[in-house]
Design a protein around this motif. Structure first.
Motif, PDB file in Angstrom:
ATOM      1  N   LYS A 129       0.832  -1.205   0.000  1.00 17.93           N
ATOM      2  CA  LYS A 129       0.000   0.000   0.000  1.00 17.93           C
ATOM      3  C   LYS A 129       0.867   1.255   0.000  1.00 17.93           C
ATOM      4  O   LYS A 129       0.588   2.225  -0.707  1.00 17.93           O
ATOM      5  N   LEU A 140       3.593   1.554  -1.283  1.00 16.78           N
ATOM      6  CA  LEU A 140       4.203   1.715  -2.600  1.00 16.78           C
ATOM      7  C   LEU A 140       3.191   2.157  -3.639  1.00 16.78           C
ATOM      8  O   LEU A 140       3.530   2.308  -4.809  1.00 16.78           O
ATOM      9  N   PRO A 149      -3.559   5.101   2.476  1.00 20.10           N
ATOM     10  CA  PRO A 149      -2.095   5.025   2.407  1.00 20.10           C
ATOM     11  C   PRO A 149      -1.562   5.037   0.969  1.00 20.10           C
ATOM     12  O   PRO A 149      -0.563   5.695   0.685  1.00 20.10           O
ATOM     13  N   HIS A 150      -2.253   4.326   0.068  1.00 19.75           N
ATOM     14  CA  HIS A 150      -1.657   4.185  -1.267  1.00 19.75           C
ATOM     15  C   HIS A 150      -1.728   5.467  -2.075  1.00 19.75           C
ATOM     16  O   HIS A 150      -1.117   5.576  -3.124  1.00 19.75           O
ATOM     17  N   ILE A 205       3.972   8.185   0.000  1.00 16.79           N
ATOM     18  CA  ILE A 205       5.056   8.202   0.976  1.00 16.79           C
ATOM     19  C   ILE A 205       5.809   6.887   0.873  1.00 16.79           C
ATOM     20  O   ILE A 205       5.205   5.813   0.918  1.00 16.79           O
ATOM     21  N   GLY A 206       7.126   6.948   0.724  1.00 18.26           N
ATOM     22  CA  GLY A 206       7.923   5.718   0.699  1.00 18.26           C
ATOM     23  C   GLY A 206       8.119   5.222   2.116  1.00 18.26           C
ATOM     24  O   GLY A 206       8.168   6.009   3.058  1.00 18.26           O
ATOM     25  N   PHE A 218       7.411  -2.771  -8.795  1.00 21.48           N
ATOM     26  CA  PHE A 218       6.030  -2.804  -8.275  1.00 21.48           C
ATOM     27  C   PHE A 218       5.409  -1.417  -8.099  1.00 21.48           C
ATOM     28  O   PHE A 218       4.333  -1.152  -8.641  1.00 21.48           O
ATOM     29  N   PRO A 219       6.071  -0.493  -7.379  1.00 16.29           N
ATOM     30  CA  PRO A 219       5.444   0.833  -7.211  1.00 16.29           C
ATOM     31  C   PRO A 219       5.289   1.568  -8.539  1.00 16.29           C
ATOM     32  O   PRO A 219       4.378   2.387  -8.680  1.00 16.29           O
ATOM     33  N   GLU A 270       4.756  -0.002 -11.497  1.00 15.63           N
ATOM     34  CA  GLU A 270       3.676  -0.674 -12.214  1.00 15.63           C
ATOM     35  C   GLU A 270       2.310  -0.166 -11.762  1.00 15.63           C
ATOM     36  O   GLU A 270       1.455   0.126 -12.592  1.00 15.63           O
ATOM     37  N   VAL A 271       2.133  -0.092 -10.440  1.00 19.67           N
ATOM     38  CA  VAL A 271       0.816   0.341  -9.966  1.00 19.67           C
ATOM     39  C   VAL A 271       0.579   1.808 -10.293  1.00 19.67           C
ATOM     40  O   VAL A 271      -0.555   2.277 -10.227  1.00 19.67           O
ATOM     41  N   ARG A 272       1.611   2.507 -10.665  1.00 17.82           N
ATOM     42  CA  ARG A 272       1.430   3.891 -11.106  1.00 17.82           C
ATOM     43  C   ARG A 272       1.341   3.973 -12.621  1.00 17.82           C
ATOM     44  O   ARG A 272       1.413   5.052 -13.200  1.00 17.82           O
ATOM     45  N   ARG A 289      13.590   0.381  -3.120  1.00 17.88           N
ATOM     46  CA  ARG A 289      12.185   0.264  -3.470  1.00 17.88           C
ATOM     47  C   ARG A 289      11.378   1.442  -2.917  1.00 17.88           C
ATOM     48  O   ARG A 289      10.436   1.919  -3.553  1.00 17.88           O
ATOM     49  N   ALA A 290      11.776   1.910  -1.722  1.00 19.81           N
ATOM     50  CA  ALA A 290      11.052   3.030  -1.137  1.00 19.81           C
ATOM     51  C   ALA A 290      11.374   4.336  -1.849  1.00 19.81           C
ATOM     52  O   ALA A 290      10.649   5.317  -1.721  1.00 19.81           O
ATOM     53  N   PHE A 296      10.122   5.366  -6.653  1.00 21.20           N
ATOM     54  CA  PHE A 296       9.047   6.162  -7.247  1.00 21.20           C
ATOM     55  C   PHE A 296       9.152   7.628  -6.845  1.00 21.20           C
ATOM     56  O   PHE A 296       8.205   8.390  -6.975  1.00 21.20           O
TER      57      PHE A 296
END
Lengths: 488, 369
Positions: A390, A392, B83-84, B88-89, B109-110, B112-114, B157-158, B161
Motif C-alpha cells: 500500500k 508503494l 495510504p496508497h 510516501i515511501g 512494483f510501485p 507498475e501500480v502507477r 524500493r522506497a 518512485f
C-alpha cells in the motif's frame, strides 16, 4: 539404533495396520490362486485341452473334476470357487452348487472294482499307505499322492479299512497312459501291482464320468464354462483390473464390456469431477474465513477456530443426517421456501440423494481441512507485506492480488491436496446422501467388499484409486512443488 | 536544512497538530503531539518501545488513524487519504520485500501500480539499483540476498518512485553492529544527495545521533525533547532525556537555593555543590543532578578554579582501548562512572584507593527527580 527403538511401537503399528493391508490389497487385486488350489486335478488336465475347438474336454478332465469336487465338497469350498468364477461368467456359481449337492449320485464303483478285482490288497488301507509312502510316489503319481494324503489326513477315520472311492478315481486317472517302465521306480510289490493295474486300465475307458456330470447339470456341456475355468486357472490374473476399467478378458482376448455393463469409468469420472468441485467450493468458502481469522488477534482467532473445529466434535453421521433433515423434499429448506412462496408446494426442490446433496454435505464436512492450513499459512504472512504494497501505491485490491494472495498459495495448495485426497476416497457421506447418481467409487468398493464379496475387484478398484491419487500428487509436485505446500 | 536550530520551520512540510491516538479508547498512546518537519529534513523519532514513536509513523503512513487532531503533508490534511494515495515511501524493519518477486519485480512494483510504461520503469529500476550499489542483482530473489543487501533493496524500493517523504521504521534493527554502522552512513549520504525528507524511527540512540538533523525523544506518548543531536546530548531538558541519551551519572538531592544561573544542591549524603537549574523551579524540590562521565576530572591537579571537588573511592577500573572507564563511589552512589581518554599522561586508577575528583558547575544539570 536407539532412536529406532523409540519409534518402534509406532513403526510396528503402522506396518501392521497400514502398510500390510495395502500390500495385501495390491496383491489381492491380481491374486487368483483359488481356482488351481480348489480344482488342481481339473485345471492340470485342462492344460491339454484345446479351447479353440468347440468341443468338450475329455474324460481325464471330468475324472479330475470328480476328485476335485469330492474334496471341495468335503471341505465346503466348491461354492467359493463357484462364486469366484461367477464374477467372470454369470451362472457358474449355481452349477457348482448344484453339482456339489448331488455329487453322491455319480457312480464310480467301476473304478474301485478295477483295482479290487485285480488283487485284494487294494482293499487294504495299509497297502495303500505303503504305495504312497514309497519314495517314487510323489514324483510319478503326484496327483494321486496328494489325493491320498488329503483323504488320510483330513477325512479318514483311523478305523476306516479302505480308502474312499475318489482316491481310486484319482489313481485310475493318473495311471492311464503310464506303463511298467514308468512305474519301475516303486519298490516291490508296489511296482508290480501298479503296473498290472495300469496295463488293464483301458477297460475303464468305456465308463464316462462326462455323462454322469451332464446328467447332474447340463451346464457342464457349455464350452464357455470350461473356457472360463481354463482362462482363470493361472495363479495371477489381470481380470480384476480389466473389470475395474469396464473391460473383460473374453474368450477372444481383452475386450470392452457391453454398453450396459460399463459402470466403473463413469463412477471414476464422477468421483473425480465431484471431488474437484468440492475442493473448489472449499477454497471459495474457506479462504475468506481463514483470511478473517488470520487478521484477528490471537485470542479471538482461537475462539473462532474452535467454532471451525466444532463440527469435528460432532459425529460424522449426525452431521450428514442433519443435511438430510435440511435438504430433503419435506425438509427445512424446502419448507421455508414453500412458506415464503419462492417455491411452489408441488415443485419442491430435489436437493438430496443426488450429486448436489453429496457436494453440499461433503463441502461442509471437509471445510475445516481447507481452513486450517490456509489459516496457519496466512498467519505467517506479516502484515508489513500488505502495508508495504500500500505504501508503494497499490490499492487494497491490488495489494491483495499481487502480494497477499500469491503468498497464501501454499495454504491453498496444502488445503486442496488434503481436501481432494480425502474427498476422492470418501464413503459415508455419499452413501447416505448420494442416492444413485451421487455415489463415489469408494461406495462401489464397499459394495464389493461387503455385499458381492468380490474382494479382488474391490482391491483392483482400490488400487486404481490409490494410483490416481499418487499420480495427481506427482503432477501436483511437478506443477506447484510439494515444497510449496505448508500445513502450518 | 533545519540542522542546528531548535525552532522548526514555520510552515513544516509534515505537521502533526494536536494529534492524539488511543487504541482502546481509554489509554492515550500518543498525547497531544505537535511536530513540524521541514522539507528535506532528517528527523528521528527516538524512544523506548511503547513510547508512541511507531504509532506516529504508522499514522503518518496512513496505517493508523489519529483519534484526534490533524496530520498535514505539504499543507494538506491527509487524515482521510488512504495510504496508497499518500505517495510516501516506507522502509520496514523486516524489509517487507515480496518473497515471490525478484529484486527487479519488487522495485518495479510501485512503478507498475502507477502505470509507468515499461521502458521508463526499467530505467528507473536500474538507476535505483545503482544508487544502492546493487546493480546486477535484478534477477535474484530476496531470500538469496544477505540482510544488508535486502536492506539496500528495500531502501531502493522506497525511493524508486521518487517520493518526497520516506519513512523508516527501525530499518537497521536486524543487522549486525558493523553493517548497521556502515548502513547508517549510506542512508545519511543518500538523504543528503537526494534531498528527500526522512522520518526515521529507532530506539538506538547512537543511530539517532549519527544520522539526524533533529531528534524527537519520545516517552509515554509525549515528545520529551526535540533538538539537534548535539543539544540533545549536551543540554538534555529533563532526566528522561539525560538518562536515555548517552551515559550519565546521577546524584540525587534537594535544591537549597537558586541564584540566577546557578542552583545550590544538597545531596542526600550531605555534600553541597552548584549546578545549572534546568527544570527545577523551587527551593526544596528534589532534583537529580546529571553529570556526563567524560566531564569529570580525576586528576585534581588539572581541575580549574571554581570546580567542585569531592573525594571518591575507586571501585573498578576497566581498560577499553580508546578510553578508560573507572567506576567510583561518590557521595554514596556506587555507580558513578568516569571516562578518561587513553593518553600517555593519564593515570590508571587502582581499585581500593581514594582519590579527589571534581567537575565544573556548568557541566552539572539539575533536573527533575
Amino acid at each position: 539404533m536407539r532412536a529406532l527403538l523409540l519409534i518402534a511401537p509406532l513403526l510396528i503399528f503402522v506396518l501392521v495396520t497400514f502398510v500390510s493391508p495395502i500390500v495385501d490389497m495390491l496383491f489381492r487385486s491380481v491374486e487368483n490362486g483359488i481356482v488351481t488350489e480348489i480344482l488342481p486335478h481339473s485345471t492340470s488336465a485342462l492344460k491339454d485341452w484345446n479351447s479353440e475347438r468347440d468341443e468338450l474336454p475329455g474324460e481325464a478332465v471330468f475324472r479330475g473334476l470328480y476328485v476335485d469336487m469330492v474334496i471341495a465338497v468335503k471341505r465346503r469350498q466348491h461354492t467359493r470357487v463357484g462364486s469366484r468364477l461367477n464374477y467372470e461368467a454369470a451362472g457358474i456359481a449355481s452349477v457348482f452348487r448344484k453339482t456339489g449337492r448331488s455329487l453322491r449320485k455319480v457312480d464310480v464303483d467301476a473304478f474301485v472294482r478295477h483295482f479290487t478285482d485285480l488283487h485284494p490288497d487294494w482293499e487294504n488301507r495299509a497297502f495303500w499307505e505303503g504305495v504312497f509312502s514309497d519314495p517314487a510316489a510323489a514324483g510319478v503319481l503326484p496327483n494321486s499322492s496328494r489325493t491320498f494324503d488329503a483323504w488320510s489326513q483330513d477325512f479318514a477315520k483311523p478305523e476306516d479299512p479302505v480308502p474312499e472311492d475318489f482316491v481310486y478315481v484319482a489313481l485310475a486317472g493318473e495311471l492311464r497312459g503310464l506303463d511298467a517302465s514308468d512305474l519301475s521306480g516303486f519298490g516291490q510289490p508296489y511296482a508290480g501291482m501298479l503296473a498290472e493295474a495300469a496295463r488293464t486300465i483301458g477297460r475303464l475307458d468305456e465308463i464316462s464320468l462326462k455323462q454322469e456330470f451332464l446328467q447332474l447339470d447340463s451346464e457342464w456341456s457349455a464350452a464357455t464354462l470350461w473356457k472360463t475355468i481354463k482362462i482363470f486357472s493361472p495363479p495371477l490374473t489381470e481380470a480384476y483390473f480389466l473389470n475395474a476399467v469396464d473391460m473383460k478378458k473374453g474368450i477372444e482376448g481383452v475386450e470392452r464390456k457391453s454398453e450396459a455393463e460399463r459402470i466403473y469409468l463413469v463412477i471414476f469420472g464422477r468421483t473425480f469431477v465431484m471431488s474437484v468441485t468440492i475442493t473448489l467450493a472449499c477454497i471459495f468458502l474457506g479462504y475468506p474465513v481463514a483470511y478473517f481469522l488470520a487478521r484477528l488477534p490471537l485470542r479471538k482467532a482461537n475462539l473462532f477456530l474452535i467454532l471451525v473445529l466444532l463440527p469435528f466434535w460432532t459425529s460424522l453421521l449426525v452431521r450428514t443426517s442433519a443435511w438430510k433433515v435440511l435438504l430433503q423434499q419435506e425438509g427445512v429448506i424446502n419448507d421455508i421456501l414453500v412458506a415464503v412462496g419462492i417455491v411452489d408446494d408441488s415443485a419442491r426442490l430435489v436437493m438430496i440423494n443426488n450429486q448436489f446433496g453429496t457436494i453440499v454435505a461433503m463441502t461442509h464436512i471437509l471445510l475445516p481441512f481447507m481452513i486450517l492450513p490456509l489459516f496457519s499459512v496466512m498467519k505467517t504472512i506479516p502484515p508489513d507485506f500488505v502495508r508495504a504494497a500500500k505504501s508503494l501505491g497499490a490499492d487494497a485490491f491490488t495489494a491483495f492480488r499481487r502480494v497477499y494472495f500469491p503468498q497464501s498459495l501454499p495454504g491453498i495448495g496444502a488445503g486442496s491436496v488434503l481436501v481432494f485426497i480425502l474427498a476422492i476416497g470418501y464413503y459415508i457421506t455419499p452413501e447416505l446422501v448420494g442416492g444413485i447418481k451421487g455415489t463415489f467409487i469408494s461406495n462401489r468398493i464397499a459394495y464389493h467388499i461387503s455385499t458381492s464379496l468380490n474382494w479382488g475387484l474391490a482391491a483392483a478398484l482400490g488400487t486404481l484409486l490409490l494410483m490416481a491419487v499418487l499420480l495427481l500428487y506427482w503432477v501436483y509436485d511437478r506443477i506447484v512443488g510439494i515444497d510449496n505446500v505448508k500445513l502450518g | 536544512m533545519a540542522a542546528g536550530t531548535n525552532t522548526a520551520p514555520a510552515e513544516g512540510f509534515v505537521r502533526f497538530e494536536s494529534v492524539q491516538k488511543s487504541y482502546d479508547g481509554i489509554a492515550l498512546v500518543v498525547k497531544d503531539l505537535n511536530l513540524s518537519i521541514g522539507k528535506g529534513e532528517f528527523l528521528t523519532m527516538l524512544g523506548p518501545s511503547g513510547s508512541g514513536k511507531t504509532t506516529c509513523l504508522l499514522m503518518l503512513a496512513g496505517f493508523e488513524t489519529a483519534t484526534h487532531g490533524d496530520i498535514l503533508l505539504g499543507g494538506r490534511p491527509i487524515n482521510n487519504i488512504p495510504p496508497h494515495k499518500r505517495g510516501i515511501g516506507m522502509v520496514f524493519q523486516n524489509y517487507a520485500l515480496f518473497p515471490h518477486m525478484s529484486v527487479a519485480e519488487n522495485l518495479a512494483f510501485p512503478l507498475e501500480v502507477r502505470s509507468i510504461d515499461k521502458d521508463e520503469r526499467e530505467n528507473k529500476v536500474r538507476r535505483a539499483l545503482e544508487m544502492v550499489q546493487m546493480g546486477g542483482f535484478e534477477g535474484r530473489r530476496p531470500s538469496q540476498l544477505s540482510g544488508g543487501q535486502q536492506q539496500r533493496i528495500a531502501l531502493a524500493r522506497a525511493l524508486v518512485f521518487e517520493p518526497d517523504l520516506v519513512l523508516m521504521d527501525e530499518p537497521l534493527g536486524a543487522l549486525d553492529k558493523q553493517l548497521r554502522e556502515h548502513m547508517q552512513f549510506e542512508i545519511k549520504h543518500l538523504h543528503e544527495r537526494l534531498g528527500v525528507t526522512v522520518v526515521y524511527v529507532t530506539h538506538d540512540q547512537t543511530e539517532a545521533l549519527t544520522m539526524s538533523d533533529r531528534v524527537a525523544v519520545f516517552d509515554d506518548g509525549i515528545i520529551q525533547q526535540l533538538a539537534p543531536p548535539d543539544q540533545l546530548y549536551e543540554a538534555p531538558e529533563n532526566s528522561f532525556v539525560a538518562q536515555f541519551i548517552g551515559e550519565n551519572n546521577t546524584l540525587t538531592g534537594i535544591v537549597e537555593a537558586i541564584n540566577g544561573d546557578l542552583a545550590t544542591v544538597r545531596l542526600d549524603s550531605g555534600d553541597r555543590f552548584q549546578a545549572l537549574p534546568v527544570n527545577v523551579n523551587a527551593v526544596g524540590d528534589r532534583t537529580r543532578v546529571s553529570i556526563r562521565p567524560e566531564r569529570v576530572e580525576t586528576d585534581s591537579r588539572r581541575l580549574p578554579a571554581g570546580a567542585h571537588r569531592i573525594s571518591a573511592e575507586v571501585l573498578e577500573f576497566i581498560y577499553m582501548g580508546d578510553v578508560f572507564r573507572t567506576r567510583l563511589k561518590v557521595a554514596g552512589n556506587e555507580e558513578f562512572i568516569v571516562k578518561t581518554r587513553n593518553a600517555p599522561d593519564q593515570t590508571r586508577q587502582v581499585p581500593g584507593s581514594t582519590i579527589e575528583i571534581g567537575w565544573l558547575p556548568e557541566d552539572c544539570r539539575a533536573l527533575d527527580a
